[in-house]
Design a protein around this motif. Structure first.
Motif, short mmCIF file in Angstrom:
data_model
loop_
_atom_site.label_atom_id
_atom_site.label_comp_id
_atom_site.label_asym_id
_atom_site.label_seq_id
_atom_site.Cartn_x
_atom_site.Cartn_y
_atom_site.Cartn_z
N THR A 258 59.55 63.73 14.69
CA THR A 258 59.01 63.00 15.84
C THR A 258 58.22 61.73 15.49
OG1 THR A 258 59.01 65.06 17.02
CG2 THR A 258 57.72 63.30 17.98
N PRO A 259 57.42 61.71 14.42
CA PRO A 259 56.74 60.45 14.12
C PRO A 259 57.73 59.32 13.86
CG PRO A 259 55.84 62.25 12.80
CD PRO A 259 57.03 62.79 13.50
N VAL A 260 58.90 59.68 13.34
CA VAL A 260 59.94 58.68 13.11
C VAL A 260 60.41 58.13 14.45
CG1 VAL A 260 62.32 58.38 12.36
CG2 VAL A 260 60.70 59.62 10.93
N SER A 261 60.57 59.02 15.42
CA SER A 261 60.96 58.57 16.75
C SER A 261 59.91 57.61 17.28
CB SER A 261 61.11 59.76 17.70
OG SER A 261 61.85 60.78 17.09
N ALA A 262 58.66 57.91 17.01
CA ALA A 262 57.58 57.06 17.52
C ALA A 262 57.61 55.69 16.85
CB ALA A 262 56.23 57.74 17.26
N LEU A 263 57.73 55.71 15.53
CA LEU A 263 57.63 54.45 14.79
C LEU A 263 58.90 53.63 14.92
CD1 LEU A 263 56.13 52.61 12.84
CD2 LEU A 263 57.09 53.89 10.95
N ILE A 264 60.04 54.26 14.58
CA ILE A 264 61.27 53.50 14.45
C ILE A 264 61.98 53.39 15.79
CG2 ILE A 264 63.48 53.40 13.28
CD1 ILE A 264 62.26 54.73 10.94
N HIS A 265 62.04 54.51 16.50
CA HIS A 265 62.88 54.54 17.69
C HIS A 265 62.09 54.33 18.97
CE1 HIS A 265 65.12 56.86 14.52
NE2 HIS A 265 65.75 55.74 14.68
N ALA A 266 60.90 53.77 18.84
CA ALA A 266 60.14 53.42 20.04
C ALA A 266 59.32 52.16 19.80
CB ALA A 266 59.23 54.57 20.45
N ALA A 267 58.45 52.19 18.77
CA ALA A 267 57.48 51.11 18.65
C ALA A 267 58.03 49.88 17.93
CB ALA A 267 56.24 51.62 17.93
N LEU A 355 52.25 56.41 21.40
CA LEU A 355 51.33 57.46 21.84
C LEU A 355 52.09 58.62 22.48
CD1 LEU A 355 48.63 58.68 22.81
CD2 LEU A 355 48.69 57.08 24.72
N LEU A 356 52.99 58.30 23.39
CA LEU A 356 53.72 59.37 24.08
C LEU A 356 54.57 60.17 23.12
CD1 LEU A 356 54.68 57.37 27.29
CD2 LEU A 356 53.26 59.42 27.22
N PHE A 357 55.21 59.48 22.19
CA PHE A 357 56.05 60.21 21.22
C PHE A 357 55.18 61.08 20.32
CE2 PHE A 357 60.04 57.74 21.81
CZ PHE A 357 60.89 58.81 21.81
N LEU A 358 54.09 60.51 19.83
CA LEU A 358 53.24 61.30 18.96
C LEU A 358 52.65 62.47 19.74
CD1 LEU A 358 51.39 58.62 16.80
CD2 LEU A 358 53.45 59.91 16.29
N GLY A 359 52.32 62.23 21.00
CA GLY A 359 51.83 63.32 21.85
C GLY A 359 52.88 64.41 21.99
N SER A 360 54.12 63.99 22.25
CA SER A 360 55.18 64.99 22.36
C SER A 360 55.35 65.70 21.03
CB SER A 360 56.48 64.33 22.81
OG SER A 360 57.11 63.70 21.72
N GLY A 403 48.84 57.61 28.37
CA GLY A 403 50.14 57.00 28.10
C GLY A 403 51.01 56.96 29.34
N CYS A 404 51.01 58.06 30.09
CA CYS A 404 51.84 58.13 31.29
C CYS A 404 51.35 57.13 32.33
CB CYS A 404 51.81 59.53 31.88
SG CYS A 404 52.76 60.70 30.90
N MET A 477 46.10 64.37 13.27
CA MET A 477 47.10 63.98 14.27
C MET A 477 46.47 63.50 15.57
SD MET A 477 49.80 67.07 13.50
CE MET A 477 50.88 66.83 14.90
N THR A 478 45.36 64.13 15.98
CA THR A 478 44.80 63.75 17.28
C THR A 478 44.03 62.43 17.24
OG1 THR A 478 42.93 65.20 16.85
CG2 THR A 478 44.69 66.08 18.23
N VAL A 479 43.44 62.12 16.09
CA VAL A 479 42.70 60.85 16.04
C VAL A 479 43.63 59.65 16.26
CG1 VAL A 479 41.30 59.34 14.58
CG2 VAL A 479 40.76 61.77 14.74
N PRO A 480 44.78 59.59 15.57
CA PRO A 480 45.70 58.49 15.89
C PRO A 480 46.08 58.46 17.38
CG PRO A 480 46.39 59.55 13.88
CD PRO A 480 45.27 60.38 14.43
N LEU A 481 46.21 59.64 17.98
CA LEU A 481 46.52 59.67 19.41
C LEU A 481 45.43 58.97 20.22
CD1 LEU A 481 47.83 63.31 20.06
CD2 LEU A 481 49.13 61.20 19.97
N MET A 482 44.18 59.27 19.83
CA MET A 482 43.07 58.68 20.59
C MET A 482 43.02 57.18 20.41
SD MET A 482 40.25 61.55 19.72
CE MET A 482 40.64 63.28 19.95
N ILE A 483 43.23 56.72 19.17
CA ILE A 483 43.21 55.27 18.96
C ILE A 483 44.31 54.60 19.79
CG2 ILE A 483 43.48 53.45 17.24
CD1 ILE A 483 42.35 55.44 15.17
N LEU A 484 45.49 55.21 19.75
CA LEU A 484 46.59 54.63 20.51
C LEU A 484 46.31 54.68 22.01
CD1 LEU A 484 49.64 55.95 18.47
CD2 LEU A 484 49.04 53.55 18.85
#
Lengths: 658, 490
Positions: A258-267, A355-360, A403-404, A477-484
């Protein structure tokens, strides 16, 4: 004088930006066996932090320069030069690439950190971080290149990393095939890209941005050759940025971690196409036909993918289609010559979609562990087995809610400003049809995002078993979510439009890059003085978004039986959308299978073996019959046939020559 | 100097003849030492090479059959220089790669070194008779390598290889004789076989050029091989032992493309010009056809063999673009193909040695069992499919650029080959390496041995170096390419 000296001193830093992740990749890659998992993650993250800090320095340097002089270049060496063709490995930092390197290295850094938690215990973690750093290297090269060919190196390089990371868990054959699909579909786009570069060089005699744009500026508006170049390049963009008709690889790409989806396939990677179009804004502005194509493809993709997003149950698939849809918005922005708006949405989308991808990912992580502990065999990504996770994953919930709200375009959040700017520029440029499509999409987006949120976090937990329940992810994992989440809120404030009393600094910042293109497209300041109309449309779009949220609330919280009824009522239409319009099946039956069958049965087994070889062996046989007695014909000795063949051919040749 | 390089392998072969048959280790070592020494001998060539002239360098010339005007005349320019280097570079790797050969070790190494001399001779010859002798001589050891140390259907493959090539050669011989009969050395006025002298003489009339070009072209097109003369290649490759395949793909096929560049085109420039459409179209058919057929091969080695047809199509397309980018790209792609396809054949050999099968369906999930092997395979495949940053891309891009300038339609069709290359290579990789290990035989396969690493790593290094620093190579051939193009009609 002083200025020049400063410029020279700092531009020499540019190479460091891709070099940091490259070094990280090299160390992790070469010491794959001896590297402890945790050290690999920290090293990779540190590399990204290094790249981010240098990017920040470069950004500050650029800011210190006068508005129109904001460009730093650094030539490393001549990559190759043959005849009049010449291409350097050379970097360019200007306002546009500065935004890109900050987003890539910044968001990239957060996702690297998050990955330390997410990939914990995975036997391939070191390999994972190697690939992730390699990706960052190529992505930074892509956005820092000062010419199209070096951009293409990054372009294909990120595609390679995407392939490697989609198929990261390669023992699952399906995942490996998803990687193949991504690479091959992208190659189809790259076919256009490379031809675009060829035509560009044939036309302008260079592939270096500055030279190409200067020479293109001398071409007439609507020039056929520039239209051809831009359309070819855009074919590449539809591959990399998952637009119609080449979007099919992106939903499958969710097979990766999933982090790959966040980085490469979303952001980042999937926005490369948007970046490329924005970078080429001068060329696109000279080609109104291409701009129309870009805008239309963007708008239709946005709507098309959003409809599919309505029906998916896999949490990542929803986000994947959402990404395709949002990328469509960015192209719509570029297509109406609002390149700044496109890049603005690229940036805010990077925040909230990451954020949404990392959350998922946090949800999937929790569900996976829960299923594992409770001994349940189930799909950790299927929202039908979730529900009520708000209690157990509070940090994930609150950040995902932000994010939503951001993606749904709630005023004040980042997505509101960037999406609004695209919509307004579309409206202001007179593309009312595309505007309506985009507004409908906006409503659908709010609906499916809150559908996702409600199905996942609200209501009752649908996989309950005993007293056990899913647990919140670790802080790494949650701290990056909060920053994002923070960025998803404030990220749009740099671009508050004039009509709301803002200065739209973001657009001002990018102005030197886009002004020539926008002047040609005669839309330079169309959106600035919208006044009441602008406010009204803004209000209207906001209301559409809110109704989408309201509808989702009604469907998934108040009347949970309603979705089924609607689905049943829609009949075959629902089936069509649920099955993604059968596009994959159509491509398979229409292209892949026929090509395979033709190659196998006709080209190889028939033409090659029967015709060409048959001719060769047959000639030999005929010659044998002529040349020797009947008894020897059936010897079955290939040498005999062959010898006779040779003799025969020599006779024929001699007959020819003499 | 150059003669030492050409004949050192033959001297090695001579020494091997004197060695006792029952000491294969010694034979292998001597052969390897000879090949390695030959490569090292080439390194001073690089230092001494003058990139500013297209004239032959390290030239040697003395009378041979004086009455016929044939001489021993060798020399290299910026084009043959790299092919000589490629040959001597692959030589020791091949010998290292055939360490496992058990059958008739002495004869094997003798043949191999003999072949090296033949190939080097072809690249260095500046006299038509000398060239023809090397060209023919080379056939014999290659025939033996396939026919004696090959697979189950080796005789058929060897004969097919031999005859196909022979047929072409005979035509070429006729053409060479014609040239001789019509030649006049500018210095002496006598008939001559000397290439440089013939270069300087007046070109034959157009009609004659067409026939002569056709004769040469057929010989070379078979060797390349160009569509539709390619059907000997898959058979030869499948049956040949690993090192045979490597040298066949890596060097032998280049004799065909080199032949066009050195003989057929500059000797008959007007005919070459006239043949551009025919050859370009055949090259493009080869690119697409080779790739499509490659895509559906169940056998790994055959897949790689057909991919060669596709890659060599690119080379031919580049050479006949008749501009700087196309020709340089074509030459560069010859070197790339030698490195990448050579490596692919080695890699197929590695797995064949372990499992005695090359059927894709017999594998699956190898990435788990042989991670290093998988990584190397992936890098080589990426190089072969033209990933930017690796060697293949530079060649393909230059060829496409040259082709575009010759005729954009050529480039558009040829570029589809870039898509297809990804298809056939990635499909193979996923079937061989990904998924679960579902065959018991594959569960305990050992990863690369030290010897295999020593064979493969130099190639991997070259893949990166040639992709990242292509100018190092291209700058040496620039002048020669320019002079070649000047000899072509405008």
């Amino acid at each position: 004088m002083e200025h020049e000296a400063a410029t020279a001193a700092h531009s020499s830093l540019l190479w460091l930006i891709p070099a940091f992740p490259f070094l990280g990749m090299l160390i992790n890659g070469l010491m794959r066996r001896r590297m402890p998992e945790k050290a690999a993650g920290i090293l990779a993250s540190a590399a990204m932090l290094g790249a981010f800090l240098v990017s920040l320095l470069v950004f500050l340097d650029l800011r210190a320069l006068p508005h129109h002089g904001r460009a730093l270049t650094q030539t490393i060496y001549t990559w190759f030069a043959v005849g009049d063709f010449h291409v350097d490995v050379s970097f360019l930092a200007d306002p546009l690439s500065a935004v890109m390197i900050l987003v890539v290295s910044g968001v990239g850094f957060l996702i690297h950190v998050y990955s330390i938690g997410y990939m914990k215990g995975d036997p391939g973690a070191v390999r994972y971080f190697t690939y992730l750093n390699l990706f960052a290297f190529f992505m930074l090269t892509l956005v820092l290149a000062d010419n199209y060919l070096l951009m293409f190196v990054g372009w294909e390089g990120v595609g390679l990393c995407s392939y490697l990371l989609i198929g990261f868990w390669y023992t699952d054959y399906e995942k490996a095939l998803a990687g193949n699909k991504a690479f091959i579909v992208n190659r189809i786009g790259d076919f256009g890209f490379i031809l675009g570069i060829l035509l560009m060089f044939a036309t302008f005699g260079s592939v270096e941005y500055g030279t190409v744009f200067d020479r293109a500026a001398g071409f007439p508006y609507g020039s056929a050759v520039i239209t051809a170049i831009t359309l070819l390049l855009f074919l590449g963009a539809t591959g990399k940025s998952a637009q119609l008709p080449l979007y099919v690889w992106l939903p499958d790409a969710m097979a990766g971690p999933t982090p790959v989806s966040a980085l490469i396939h979303a952001a980042t990677m999937v926005t490369a196409g948007v970046y490329m179009v924005a970078r080429s804004n001068l060329l696109y502005s000279l080609a109104p036909v291409s701009l129309t194509v870009v805008a239309a493809v963007g708008a239709f993709t946005a709507l098309f993918a959003a409809t599919i997003g309505l029906t998916q149950f896999d949490i990542k698939k929803v986000l994947a289609y959402s990404t395709v849809s949002q990328l469509g918005y960015m192209f719509l922005g570029c297509g109406v010559a609002a390149f700044g708006a496109g890049i603005f949405h690229l940036m805010t989308h990077a925040f909230f979609k990451a954020l949404l991808f990392l959350g998922s990912g946090s949800v999937i992580h929790a569900m996976d562990h829960y299923f594992h502990h409770a001994g349940i065999k189930s799909n950790a990504q299927d929202m039908r087995y979730m529900g009520g996770l708000r209690k157990h994953l509070p940090s994930t919930y609150w950040t995902m809610l932000v994010g939503c709200l951001a993606i749904a375009g709630i005023p004040g959040l980042s997505g509101f400003f960037s999406k609004d700017e695209i919509l307004w520029k579309t409206f202001a440029s007179g593309n009312y049809g595309l505007w309506i499509i985009a507004v409908i999409t906006s409503g659908l987006t709010a609906f499916y995002m809150f559908r996702l949120l409600y199905m996942t976090f609200h209501g009752d937990f649908r996989s309950a078993k005993g007293h056990d329940h899913p647990h919140e992810s670790p802080r790494v994992m949650t701290v990056p979510l909060m920053i994002l989440a923070g960025l998803s809120v404030v990220g749009g404030w740099v671009g508050i439009p004039h009509v709301l009393g803002g200065g739209n600094q973001f657009e001002m910042w990018l102005e030197p890059v886009f002004e020539r293109g926008q002047e040609i497209a005669a839309l330079a300041h169309a959106g600035e003085h919208g006044g009441a109309t602008e406010l009204l449309t803004m209000l209207f779009v906001t209301l559409v978004g809110l109704s989408g949220i309201g509808l989702a609330y009604l469907f998934y919280l108040r009347q949970p039986k309603l979705p089924e009824k609607v689905a049943a009522g829609a009949g075959p239409l629902y089936g069509l959308v649920y099955n993604k319009y059968y596009v994959d099946e159509i491509y398979d039956a229409g292209v892949v299978q026929p090509l395979k069958a033709t190659s196998n049965h006709f080209l190889w087994r028939f033409f090659d073996v029967k015709i060409v070889d048959g001719l060769v062996n047959g000639t030999a046989r005929v010659m044998t019959e002529f040349g020797t007695g009947v008894r020897k014909i059936q010897t079955g000795q290939v040498q005999n046939y062959a010898l006779a063949f040779a003799v025969g051919v020599v006779v024929i040749i001699l007959a020819f020559v003499l | 100097m150059l003669s030492w390089i050409i004949f050192l392998p033959l001297i090695g072969a001579g020494i091997i003849l004197l060695l006792p048959k029952d000491n294969p280790r010694l034979i292998r070592t001597v052969a390897l030492a000879a090949a390695l020494a030959d490569f090292l001998l080439c390194l001073p060539l690089y230092a001494g090479f003058d990139a500013t002239t297209a004239a032959p360098q390290f030239e040697q010339r003395f009378a041979w059959i004086a009455s016929l005007g044939a001489s021993y005349h060798v020399g290299i320019d910026g084009i043959s220089f790299w092919l000589v280097l490629l040959t001597t570079f692959l030589g020791p790797l091949c010998l290292l790669g055939s360490w496992g050969i058990q059958k008739r070790v002495k004869e094997y190494h003798f043949s191999f070194l003999f072949l090296q001399t033949g190939m080097l001779g072809v690249f260095c010859s500046l006299d038509l008779v000398l060239f023809y002798v090397f060209w023919e001589v080379m056939l014999v050891p290659m025939y033996l390598l396939i026919g004696v140390w090959g697979g189950s259907n080796r005789i058929y493959a060897a004969v097919k290889f031999f005859l196909y090539t022979m047929v072409g050669s005979l035509l070429m011989l006729v053409a060479i004789i014609w040239i001789y009969l019509h030649s006049a050395d500018p210095a002496t006025g006598l008939r001559t076989f000397d290439l440089l002298a013939i270069y300087q003489s007046a070109k034959p009339a157009f009609q004659a050029q067409m026939w002569l070009f056709a004769a040469f072209a057929l010989a070379f097109a078979i060797k390349v091989p160009m569509f539709p003369f390619h059907t000997w290649l898959p058979d030869a490759h499948v049956e040949a032992p690993t090192a045979g395949s490597v040298i066949l793909a890596g060097v032998l096929l280049k004799m065909g493309t080199y032949g066009f560049l050195r003989f057929a085109m500059p000797l008959f420039p007007d005919a070459a010009q006239a043949f551009v459409p025919v050859i370009s179209v055949l090259a493009i058919i080869g690119i697409i056809y080779g790739a499509l057929v490659s895509m559906v091969q169940p056998d790994m080695k055959k897949l790689v063999a057909y991919s060669s047809v596709s890659h060599l199509g690119f080379v031919m397309l580049g050479l006949f673009a008749l501009n700087a980018q196309g020709v340089s790209g074509g030459i560069y792609q010859m070197l790339n193909h030698g490195v990448s396809t050579g490596a692919l054949f080695f890699l197929v050999g590695v797995i064949y040695d372990r499992r005695h099968t090359r059927r894709i369906a017999d594998f699956g999930g190898l990435a788990k069992v042989m991670p290093i092997y998988t990584t190397v395979f992936l890098i080589v495949a990426l190089s072969s499919l033209g990933l930017p940053g690796l060697n293949g891309f530079v060649g393909e891009f230059l060829i496409l650029l040259g082709a575009w300038r010759a005729n954009p339609v050529y480039a558009i069709f040829a570029a589809t080959g870039v898509i297809l290359a990804a298809v056939y290579l990635l499909w193979m990789i996923s079937r061989v390496f990904y998924g679960k290990v579902d065959k018991e035989e594959n569960e305990k396969l050992p990863d690369l041995t030290l010897r295999e690493k020593l064979t493969l790593y130099p190639l991997v290094v070259m893949i990166f170096v040639m992709g990242i620093f292509p100018q190092f190579f291209l700058s040496k051939m620039e002048t020669s390419v320019r002079v070649f193009l000047e000899s072509m009609p405008r």
